[in-house]
Design a protein around this motif. Structure first.
Motif, PDB file in Angstrom:
ATOM      1  N   MET A   1       0.554  -1.489   0.149  1.00 47.73           N
ATOM      2  CA  MET A   1      -0.297  -0.076   0.064  1.00 47.73           C
ATOM      3  C   MET A   1       0.864   1.147  -0.047  1.00 47.73           C
ATOM      4  SD  MET A   1      -3.115   1.036   3.233  1.00 47.73           S
ATOM      5  CE  MET A   1      -3.990   0.102   2.723  1.00 47.73           C
ATOM      6  N   LYS A   2       0.522   1.957  -0.719  1.00 48.92           N
ATOM      7  CA  LYS A   2       2.120   3.351  -1.187  1.00 48.92           C
ATOM      8  C   LYS A   2       0.222   4.926  -0.923  1.00 48.92           C
ATOM      9  CE  LYS A   2       4.214   1.421  -4.397  1.00 48.92           C
ATOM     10  NZ  LYS A   2       4.473   2.316  -6.164  1.00 48.92           N
ATOM     11  N   ARG A   3       1.019   5.435   0.145  1.00 46.50           N
ATOM     12  CA  ARG A   3      -0.088   7.148   0.442  1.00 46.50           C
ATOM     13  C   ARG A   3       0.899   8.061   0.287  1.00 46.50           C
ATOM     14  NH1 ARG A   3      -4.223   6.894   4.108  1.00 46.50           N
ATOM     15  NH2 ARG A   3      -3.888   8.885   4.030  1.00 46.50           N
ATOM     16  N   VAL A   4       1.280   8.877  -0.060  1.00 46.20           N
ATOM     17  CA  VAL A   4       1.816  10.482  -0.259  1.00 46.20           C
ATOM     18  C   VAL A   4       1.738  11.382   0.979  1.00 46.20           C
ATOM     19  CG1 VAL A   4       2.026  12.236  -1.118  1.00 46.20           C
ATOM     20  CG2 VAL A   4       1.470  10.560  -2.789  1.00 46.20           C
ATOM     21  N   VAL A   5       3.107  11.668   1.947  1.00 48.08           N
ATOM     22  CA  VAL A   5       3.143  12.304   2.965  1.00 48.08           C
ATOM     23  C   VAL A   5       3.938  13.076   3.346  1.00 48.08           C
ATOM     24  CG1 VAL A   5       3.467  12.088   5.529  1.00 48.08           C
ATOM     25  CG2 VAL A   5       2.821   9.672   4.210  1.00 48.08           C
ATOM     26  N   ASP A   6       3.067  14.553   3.039  1.00 47.04           N
ATOM     27  CA  ASP A   6       3.809  16.028   3.379  1.00 47.04           C
ATOM     28  C   ASP A   6       4.087  15.858   4.436  1.00 47.04           C
ATOM     29  OD1 ASP A   6       2.860  16.569   0.826  1.00 47.04           O
ATOM     30  OD2 ASP A   6       1.513  16.957   1.474  1.00 47.04           O
ATOM     31  N   VAL A   7       5.348  16.411   4.859  1.00 50.79           N
ATOM     32  CA  VAL A   7       6.004  16.707   5.954  1.00 50.79           C
ATOM     33  C   VAL A   7       6.074  18.253   5.888  1.00 50.79           C
ATOM     34  CG1 VAL A   7       7.853  16.195   7.556  1.00 50.79           C
ATOM     35  CG2 VAL A   7       7.617  14.363   5.972  1.00 50.79           C
ATOM     36  N   PHE A   8       5.635  18.803   7.660  1.00 55.95           N
ATOM     37  CA  PHE A   8       5.452  20.448   7.299  1.00 55.95           C
ATOM     38  C   PHE A   8       7.073  20.637   8.772  1.00 55.95           C
ATOM     39  CE2 PHE A   8       1.955  18.863   5.300  1.00 55.95           C
ATOM     40  CZ  PHE A   8       1.362  19.914   4.674  1.00 55.95           C
ATOM     41  N   LYS A   9       7.273  22.267   8.536  1.00 57.74           N
ATOM     42  CA  LYS A   9       8.061  22.242   9.859  1.00 57.74           C
ATOM     43  C   LYS A   9       7.302  23.438  10.260  1.00 57.74           C
ATOM     44  CE  LYS A   9      12.858  23.371   9.634  1.00 57.74           C
ATOM     45  NZ  LYS A   9      14.092  23.924   9.648  1.00 57.74           N
ATOM     46  N   ASN A  10       7.348  23.460  11.847  1.00 57.53           N
ATOM     47  CA  ASN A  10       6.738  24.684  12.609  1.00 57.53           C
ATOM     48  C   ASN A  10       5.218  24.482  12.932  1.00 57.53           C
ATOM     49  OD1 ASN A  10       9.275  25.820  12.915  1.00 57.53           O
ATOM     50  ND2 ASN A  10       8.739  26.958  11.022  1.00 57.53           N
ATOM     51  N   ARG A  11       5.349  23.063  12.747  1.00 59.61           N
ATOM     52  CA  ARG A  11       3.267  22.372  13.278  1.00 59.61           C
ATOM     53  C   ARG A  11       3.068  22.505  11.790  1.00 59.61           C
ATOM     54  NH1 ARG A  11       5.399  18.906  15.877  1.00 59.61           N
ATOM     55  NH2 ARG A  11       6.626  18.716  17.782  1.00 59.61           N
ATOM     56  N   GLY A  12       2.786  22.909  10.792  1.00 64.30           N
ATOM     57  CA  GLY A  12       2.332  22.569   9.683  1.00 64.30           C
ATOM     58  C   GLY A  12       2.014  23.838   8.939  1.00 64.30           C
ATOM     59  N   ARG A  13       3.132  24.711   8.980  1.00 64.81           N
ATOM     60  CA  ARG A  13       2.853  26.296   7.731  1.00 64.81           C
ATOM     61  C   ARG A  13       3.622  26.382   7.263  1.00 64.81           C
ATOM     62  NH1 ARG A  13       3.276  29.005  13.356  1.00 64.81           N
ATOM     63  NH2 ARG A  13       1.118  29.441  14.227  1.00 64.81           N
ATOM     64  N   GLU A  14       4.779  24.870   7.163  1.00 67.60           N
ATOM     65  CA  GLU A  14       6.526  25.199   6.124  1.00 67.60           C
ATOM     66  C   GLU A  14       6.869  23.523   5.180  1.00 67.60           C
ATOM     67  OE1 GLU A  14      10.613  26.370   5.481  1.00 67.60           O
ATOM     68  OE2 GLU A  14       9.636  26.967   7.290  1.00 67.60           O
ATOM     69  N   LEU A  15       6.091  23.278   4.054  1.00 62.35           N
ATOM     70  CA  LEU A  15       5.817  22.365   4.022  1.00 62.35           C
ATOM     71  C   LEU A  15       7.681  22.409   3.258  1.00 62.35           C
ATOM     72  CD1 LEU A  15       5.234  19.388   2.327  1.00 62.35           C
ATOM     73  CD2 LEU A  15       4.985  20.511   0.199  1.00 62.35           C
ATOM     74  N   VAL A  16       8.204  20.883   3.840  1.00 63.34           N
ATOM     75  CA  VAL A  16       9.550  20.488   4.293  1.00 63.34           C
ATOM     76  C   VAL A  16      10.013  19.550   2.816  1.00 63.34           C
ATOM     77  CG1 VAL A  16      11.804  19.668   5.783  1.00 63.34           C
ATOM     78  CG2 VAL A  16      10.162  21.625   6.557  1.00 63.34           C
ATOM     79  N   TRP A  17       9.156  18.798   2.791  1.00 65.85           N
ATOM     80  CA  TRP A  17       9.709  17.445   1.841  1.00 65.85           C
ATOM     81  C   TRP A  17       8.292  16.634   1.730  1.00 65.85           C
ATOM     82  CZ3 TRP A  17      13.662  17.656  -0.821  1.00 65.85           C
ATOM     83  CH2 TRP A  17      13.987  16.249  -2.092  1.00 65.85           C
ATOM     84  N   THR A  18       8.587  15.778   0.944  1.00 65.10           N
ATOM     85  CA  THR A  18       7.300  14.703   0.694  1.00 65.10           C
ATOM     86  C   THR A  18       7.754  13.886  -0.079  1.00 65.10           C
ATOM     87  OG1 THR A  18       5.968  16.745  -0.435  1.00 65.10           O
ATOM     88  CG2 THR A  18       5.484  14.659  -1.375  1.00 65.10           C
ATOM     89  N   TYR A  19       6.527  13.086   0.400  1.00 60.51           N
ATOM     90  CA  TYR A  19       7.441  10.914   0.389  1.00 60.51           C
ATOM     91  C   TYR A  19       6.133  10.467   0.528  1.00 60.51           C
ATOM     92  CZ  TYR A  19      11.771  12.192   3.350  1.00 60.51           C
ATOM     93  OH  TYR A  19      12.580  12.489   4.381  1.00 60.51           O
ATOM     94  N   VAL A  20       6.860   9.420  -0.773  1.00 60.19           N
ATOM     95  CA  VAL A  20       5.560   8.059  -1.058  1.00 60.19           C
ATOM     96  C   VAL A  20       6.204   7.450  -0.435  1.00 60.19           C
ATOM     97  CG1 VAL A  20       4.827   7.209  -3.182  1.00 60.19           C
ATOM     98  CG2 VAL A  20       5.115   9.839  -3.674  1.00 60.19           C
ATOM     99  N   ILE A  21       5.379   7.015   0.490  1.00 64.87           N
ATOM    100  CA  ILE A  21       5.803   5.815   1.527  1.00 64.87           C
ATOM    101  C   ILE A  21       4.534   4.311   1.120  1.00 64.87           C
ATOM    102  CG2 ILE A  21       6.005   5.108   3.815  1.00 64.87           C
ATOM    103  CD1 ILE A  21       7.331   7.363   3.537  1.00 64.87           C
ATOM    104  N   HIS A  22       5.445   3.362   1.260  1.00 65.10           N
ATOM    105  CA  HIS A  22       4.771   2.078   0.672  1.00 65.10           C
ATOM    106  C   HIS A  22       5.154   0.911   1.621  1.00 65.10           C
ATOM    107  CE1 HIS A  22       5.404  -1.969  -1.836  1.00 65.10           C
ATOM    108  NE2 HIS A  22       3.987  -1.423  -1.978  1.00 65.10           N
ATOM    109  N   LEU A  23       4.152   0.727   2.710  1.00 62.60           N
ATOM    110  CA  LEU A  23       4.565   0.330   3.897  1.00 62.60           C
ATOM    111  C   LEU A  23       3.738  -1.531   3.192  1.00 62.60           C
ATOM    112  CD1 LEU A  23       3.274   1.751   6.477  1.00 62.60           C
ATOM    113  CD2 LEU A  23       5.723   1.579   5.773  1.00 62.60           C
ATOM    114  N   GLN A  24       4.152  -2.467   3.362  1.00 62.77           N
ATOM    115  CA  GLN A  24       3.603  -3.832   2.813  1.00 62.77           C
ATOM    116  C   GLN A  24       2.438  -4.286   3.725  1.00 62.77           C
ATOM    117  OE1 GLN A  24       4.397  -5.288   0.125  1.00 62.77           O
ATOM    118  NE2 GLN A  24       7.048  -5.312  -0.632  1.00 62.77           N
ATOM    119  N   ASN A  25       1.161  -4.857   3.503  1.00 64.70           N
ATOM    120  CA  ASN A  25      -0.037  -5.218   4.092  1.00 64.70           C
ATOM    121  C   ASN A  25      -0.054  -6.601   3.705  1.00 64.70           C
ATOM    122  OD1 ASN A  25      -0.453  -4.418   2.076  1.00 64.70           O
ATOM    123  ND2 ASN A  25      -2.421  -4.331   2.313  1.00 64.70           N
TER     124      ASN A  25
END
Length: 63
Positions: A1-25
């Motif tokens: 299963m894959k999901r796109v996850v955004d990582v923010f700095k300062n608790r959701g105010r500044e987008l730092v990076w985006t990952y496509v996470i793949h977790l085996q289910n």
């Protein structure tokens, strides 16, 4: 299963990076939103994107 996850700095105010996470289910593990967000934060630490206390992650909804 894959999901796109955004990582923010300062608790959701500044987008730092985006990952496509793949977790085996499988029959015993069905990942939820929190599992993807935790993995994105773990990767952010490895990639030195910021300290743990200044980052937050939010998985994008499946469309």
């Amino acid at each position: 299963m894959k999901r796109v996850v955004d990582v923010f700095k300062n608790r959701g105010r500044e987008l730092v990076w985006t990952y496509v996470i793949h977790l085996q289910n499988d029959e015993g593990f069905h990942p939820g939103q929190l599992d993807f967000e935790v993995e994105a934060l773990r990767l952010s630490q490895l990639d030195k994107r910021g300290t743990a206390n200044e980052l937050s992650a939010k998985a994008r909804p499946n469309n």
